[in-house]
Scaffold this active site. Structure first.
Site, mmCIF file in Angstrom:
data_model
loop_
_atom_site.group_PDB
_atom_site.id
_atom_site.type_symbol
_atom_site.label_atom_id
_atom_site.label_comp_id
_atom_site.label_asym_id
_atom_site.label_seq_id
_atom_site.Cartn_x
_atom_site.Cartn_y
_atom_site.Cartn_z
ATOM 1 N N CYS A 48 36.448 26.588 -57.010
ATOM 2 C CA CYS A 48 35.645 25.312 -58.524
ATOM 3 C C CYS A 48 34.211 25.607 -58.408
ATOM 4 O O CYS A 48 34.786 27.289 -59.645
ATOM 5 C CB CYS A 48 34.536 23.566 -57.444
ATOM 6 N N LYS A 71 32.474 28.060 -49.879
ATOM 7 C CA LYS A 71 31.883 28.477 -50.998
ATOM 8 C C LYS A 71 30.550 28.971 -51.180
ATOM 9 O O LYS A 71 30.080 28.723 -50.373
ATOM 10 C CB LYS A 71 31.921 26.647 -51.295
ATOM 11 N N GLU A 76 40.036 21.094 -54.009
ATOM 12 C CA GLU A 76 38.306 21.169 -53.051
ATOM 13 C C GLU A 76 38.446 19.910 -52.685
ATOM 14 O O GLU A 76 38.699 18.768 -53.255
ATOM 15 C CB GLU A 76 37.471 21.764 -54.626
HETATM 16 O O1 LIG Z 1 30.508 17.497 -53.399
HETATM 17 C C1 LIG Z 1 31.759 17.532 -52.782
HETATM 18 O O2 LIG Z 1 32.294 16.658 -53.322
HETATM 19 C C2 LIG Z 1 32.468 18.461 -53.170
HETATM 20 N N1 LIG Z 1 31.824 19.533 -54.167
HETATM 21 C C3 LIG Z 1 32.019 19.287 -55.027
HETATM 22 O O3 LIG Z 1 32.527 18.658 -55.600
HETATM 23 C C4 LIG Z 1 31.469 20.453 -56.591
HETATM 24 C C5 LIG Z 1 29.912 19.946 -55.412
HETATM 25 S S1 LIG Z 1 29.376 18.893 -56.348
HETATM 26 N N2 LIG Z 1 32.054 20.142 -57.102
HETATM 27 C C6 LIG Z 1 32.252 21.331 -57.971
HETATM 28 O O4 LIG Z 1 31.221 22.670 -58.487
HETATM 29 C C7 LIG Z 1 32.349 20.776 -59.653
HETATM 30 C C8 LIG Z 1 31.326 22.193 -60.603
HETATM 31 C C9 LIG Z 1 31.342 21.815 -62.090
HETATM 32 O O5 LIG Z 1 31.832 20.776 -62.750
HETATM 33 C C10 LIG Z 1 31.518 22.477 -63.235
HETATM 34 O O6 LIG Z 1 31.246 23.571 -62.364
HETATM 35 O O7 LIG Z 1 31.529 22.391 -64.556
#
Ligand SMILES: O=C(O)CNC(=O)[C@H](CS)NC(=O)CCC(=O)C(=O)O
Length: 280
Positions: A155, A114, A40
């Site tokens: 993710c 996503k 990701e």
């Molecule tokens: O923001 C960015 O740079 C890109 N997006 C992410 O890294 C995303 C949103 S912060 N991360 C997740 O979805 C983690 C999910 C997770 O850790 C869980 O389901 O426990």
């Protein structure tokens, strides 16, 4: 079919990350991979929307995407970019967290935004509001390849099993779950969620991950869990990349999908039922 998962510690500099992916992609192709997958937000891990505005692009003029289309064609591999953060044309200025499948001819054959946004307080100190920066998608995507059908997710989507069930029922053999999982939730849930999605669907799960401490994060450094994982349709973990960046390989046999589903045909056993009382 040999797949290679690229485990990365992406920074907030897309140019630097591109150099890293190109080198890893060359290594994976030399190692015999036909299908190469990246995590990701391969191009940019950043907590600053202002910084993202400055360095990200729209899909149609994203230099990372263009360069990796050329690289996929040069090496003759299928390339799944777990996601790129790209600009949208929305007036609110939000980005898309978009997965791309690129053919060995260098053409984009599928894209997926996503769907489920990580708007979560992991701890009082570690909070995420993904939907502030990203516009969620609203369409599940199944892509054709020469080695089988690929169902796309990203993710946090891994926690919504009905998405993966829908992809499997539509014909997916392989589910992709590229991630930048938080360290805390990764340690608690990562293996169990991925193994459950494999077992429920009878699909291979390919989950290339971000790992380690990411530089240049405003308001605290982001730490991701790593452990890029491959799970077989019966639920065995075939490969665990640990916590260091690098390329991991796995040989897939798509016949295992029908074998697992023959043993446990749960995908064909769905039944309609009334909602529980009190929830109309
Ligand atoms: O923001 C960015 O740079 C890109 N997006 C992410 O890294 C995303 C949103 S912060 N991360 C997740 O979805 C983690 C999910 C997770 O850790 C869980 O389901 O426990």
């Amino acid at each position: 079919m040999r797949a290679a998962l690229l485990q990365m510690t992406s920074s907030d500099d897309p140019g630097e990350n591109l150099i890293t992916v190109k080198a890893m992609l060359a290594e994976a192709a030399a190692g015999g991979a036909e299908f190469v997958l990246t995590p990701e937000v391969t191009n940019c891990v950043s907590t600053s929307r202002r910084h993202q505005q400055a360095v990200l692009h729209h899909e149609e003029d994203d230099p990372t995407l263009a360069a990796l289309q050329i690289a996929a064609a040069k090496h003759g591999v299928w390339l799944l970019l777990g996601s790129l953060a790209v600009k949208t044309h929305d007036s609110d200025g939000r980005f898309a967290n978009r997965q791309f499948l690129i053919s060995p001819q260098g053409e984009i054959t599928a894209r997926y935004d996503k769907i489920h946004m990580f708007d979560v307080d992991v701890t009082p100190e570690e909070t995420y509001r993904e939907s502030d920066g990203y516009r969620p998608g609203d369409r599940a995507v199944l892509a054709e390849t020469s080695f089988g059908r690929v169902g796309m997710s990203i993710c946090y989507d891994v926690r919504f099993g009905h998405l993966h069930r829908a992809l499997a029922k539509a014909g997916a053999d392989i589910l992709t779950v590229p991630a930048a999982f938080s360290h805390v939730t990764g340690a608690a849930h990562w293996y169990t969620l991925l193994r459950a999605r494999a077992i429920e669907t009878g699909c291979y799960i390919l989950a290339p991950a971000q790992t380690g401490k990411h530089s240049a994060c405003v308001g605290g450094c982001r730490q991701t869990y790593g452990h890029s994982l491959v799970v077989a349709p019966w639920g065995e973990v075939l490969s665990d990349a640990g916590i260091d960046p690098g390329v991991s390989y796995v040989d897939l046999d798509v016949k295992k999908v029908s074998e697992a589903r023959r043993r446990i045909p749960a995908l064909t056993h769905d039944r309609k039922f009334d909602e529980p009382d009190g929830r109309k």
